[in-house]
Design an enzyme around this catalytic site. Structure first.
Site, PDB file in Angstrom:
ATOM      1  N   VAL A  19      54.483   9.007 -21.165  1.00 52.12           N
ATOM      2  CA  VAL A  19      55.791   8.378 -20.990  1.00 52.12           C
ATOM      3  C   VAL A  19      55.593   6.987 -20.400  1.00 52.12           C
ATOM      4  O   VAL A  19      54.922   6.827 -19.373  1.00 52.12           O
ATOM      5  CB  VAL A  19      56.695   9.216 -20.047  1.00 52.12           C
ATOM      6  N   ALA A  47      53.759   4.180 -16.083  1.00 52.33           N
ATOM      7  CA  ALA A  47      53.602   5.205 -17.125  1.00 52.33           C
ATOM      8  C   ALA A  47      52.955   6.438 -16.511  1.00 52.33           C
ATOM      9  O   ALA A  47      52.462   6.399 -15.379  1.00 52.33           O
ATOM     10  CB  ALA A  47      52.730   4.682 -18.251  1.00 52.33           C
ATOM     11  N   LYS A  48      52.954   7.506 -17.241  1.00 53.86           N
ATOM     12  CA  LYS A  48      52.179   8.682 -16.836  1.00 53.86           C
ATOM     13  C   LYS A  48      51.921   9.516 -18.072  1.00 53.86           C
ATOM     14  O   LYS A  48      52.695   9.488 -19.038  1.00 53.86           O
ATOM     15  CB  LYS A  48      52.981   9.518 -15.838  1.00 53.86           C
ATOM     16  N   GLY A  49      50.835  10.272 -18.050  1.00 50.12           N
ATOM     17  CA  GLY A  49      50.532  11.157 -19.161  1.00 50.12           C
ATOM     18  C   GLY A  49      50.043  12.486 -18.633  1.00 50.12           C
ATOM     19  O   GLY A  49      49.665  12.609 -17.469  1.00 50.12           O
TER      20      GLY A  49
END
Ligand code: GLU
Length: 422
Positions: free
Chosen positions: A66, A111-113
């Site tokens: 995201v 962001a992050k995943g």
């Protein structure tokens, strides 16, 4: 408790993030258009990740990335491998990265995943194949100018090396700046591995100074003994603090006179976890959180300090090494008890700050000494703590609200200057 908090799902990190965002946005009198823009993630990617397992069978994992907001620069944020991963969590973590980078004034968005998996049950080969296939699946978002991952829960230097290699193979040249937290031998930065824990140590000392407390002899409990908690415990012990309690997913340990942290580090190196550690009495996780200490340092996952246990916390200071360890429902209870909370988006920003240094070094092709990295980290963390404290005093709000206000106003300013392409 404000009315809307009563309907809040305490366990949902995105709602927890949003309720803090709303409060700060209200205090800032944010214009309605920008308010709407900042309540939505810019881009969300969900991918299926097929992996050939060692037994010859194909397993399919679900992965997310995201990008919450990129107005201030490339999206920045870690990738976690964990069974708890879900879209709400990744959205919240991506938003927190946006505010975190803005609080410490880095030219990055957030962001992050994550991938839903249990890496402790996978072989090195399976993990490598999972990492490479996930990287290939999200490759259209990645790039040093667009989206730069880093380690997070259950990912490390080795995983970053595979991401860098996979990306580089696809674009057909070596691109070190596409990830941070890499091994030093291939473009990583000295001091990056310790940076989050070091940042926690720096802001804890600043908070002690602010409250007129001495560093030497300060008692501390650290929940989580991974990359953040173990380094913070070690550095704070070296500053003369007494680490009374530590824990990891296998259990918690207490020693009122102080746990021998180098011995605990050695134990974890040999045994992988603290299970069976003899340097303290076994206690429950709840006892660790509510133990008699000056500083509580949650450094594991979300939702640890909740409306159910907040009233029992005895610490004078909470330093949030983890992302989202305190639920929104617990905030008002901690405020009533006058516990000084150093919020996650400030307390654990040391990691992404040195990630920024790594990205700068990779792009410049010129590497700094560890001393220079640590000095610059110290400058940024100390200055940011001061910025947030000043706002909190000016507006008579707690440190968390002040940190959100600072972050949101910085992101909003850039949006106003750029204009909304609507
Ligand atoms: N995963 C870390 C965090 O939550 C570091 C992110 C980064 O360095 O990009 O802040």
């Amino acid at each position: 408790m404000p009315d809307k908090d009563r309907f809040l799902n305490e366990e949902n990190p995105f709602e927890a993030m949003m309720s803090r965002f709303d409060r700060a946005a209200q205090l800032l009198d944010l214009e309605p258009g920008l308010y709407k823009v900042l309540r939505h993630p810019e881009k969300q990617v969900i991918v299926s990740v097929p992996v050939m397992m060692d037994n010859g069978e194909v397993e399919v994992y679900t992965g997310y990335r995201v990008l919450y907001n990129t107005s201030r620069g490339p999206a920045k944020g870690g990738i976690r491998f964990d069974m708890q991963v879900n879209l709400d969590e990744v959205q919240a973590l991506a938003a927190w990265m946006t505010w975190k980078c803005a609080v410490v004034n880095l030219p990055f968005g957030g962001a992050k995943g994550g991938v839903i998996c249990d890496p402790l049950k996978m072989s090195a080969g399976e993990l490598e194949r999972l990492t490479r296939r996930y990287t290939a699946a999200i490759i259209h978002t990645l790039g040093p100018d667009s989206d730069v991952p880093a380690p997070d829960v259950n990912t490390n230097e080795r995983v970053m090396a595979w991401i860098m290699d996979t990306y580089s193979m696809h674009v057909r040249h070596t691109v070190t700046a596409v990830v941070t937290g890499k091994p030093v031998e291939m473009g990583g930065s000295l001091g990056r591995r310790e940076a989050t824990g070091r940042g926690c140590m720096i802001v804890t000392k600043e908070a002690l100074k602010h409250l007129g407390m001495k560093v030497k002899g300060t008692t501390i409990a650290v929940q989580g003994f991974g990359n953040v908690g173990s380094v913070a415990a070690d550095l704070l012990a070296k500053e003369g603090c007494v680490i009374r309690g530590i824990s990891d997913r296998t259990g918690a340990y207490w020693n009122a006179r102080g746990i021998d942290i180098p011995a605990a580090l050695k134990y974890v190196k040999e045994h992988k976890t603290l299970e069976g550690f003899k340097g303290g009495d076994p206690i429950s996780n709840e006892e660790l959180l509510t133990g008699d200490v000056d500083v509580l340092l949650p450094a594991a996952l979300e939702n640890v300090i909740t409306s159910k246990n907040a009233a029992k916390i005895r610490a004078r200071i909470i330093c949030e090494g983890a992302n989202g360890p305190t639920t929104a429902g617990a905030d008002s209870i901690l405020a009533e008890k006058e516990i000084f909370v150093i919020p996650d988006i400030l307390a654990n920003a040391g990691g992404v700050t040195v990630s920024y240094f790594e990205w700068v070094q990779d792009r410049g092709g010129y590497f700094w000494s560890e001393e220079s990295v640590n000095d610059r980290l110290n400058d940024i963390m100390t200055r940011s703590f001061g910025d947030v404290l000043k706002l909190s005093t000016q507006h008579k709000v707690d440190m968390r609200t002040a940190a959100y206000m600072l972050a949101i106003s910085r992101v909003a300013t850039v949006h106003r200057l750029r204009g909304i392409y609507a």
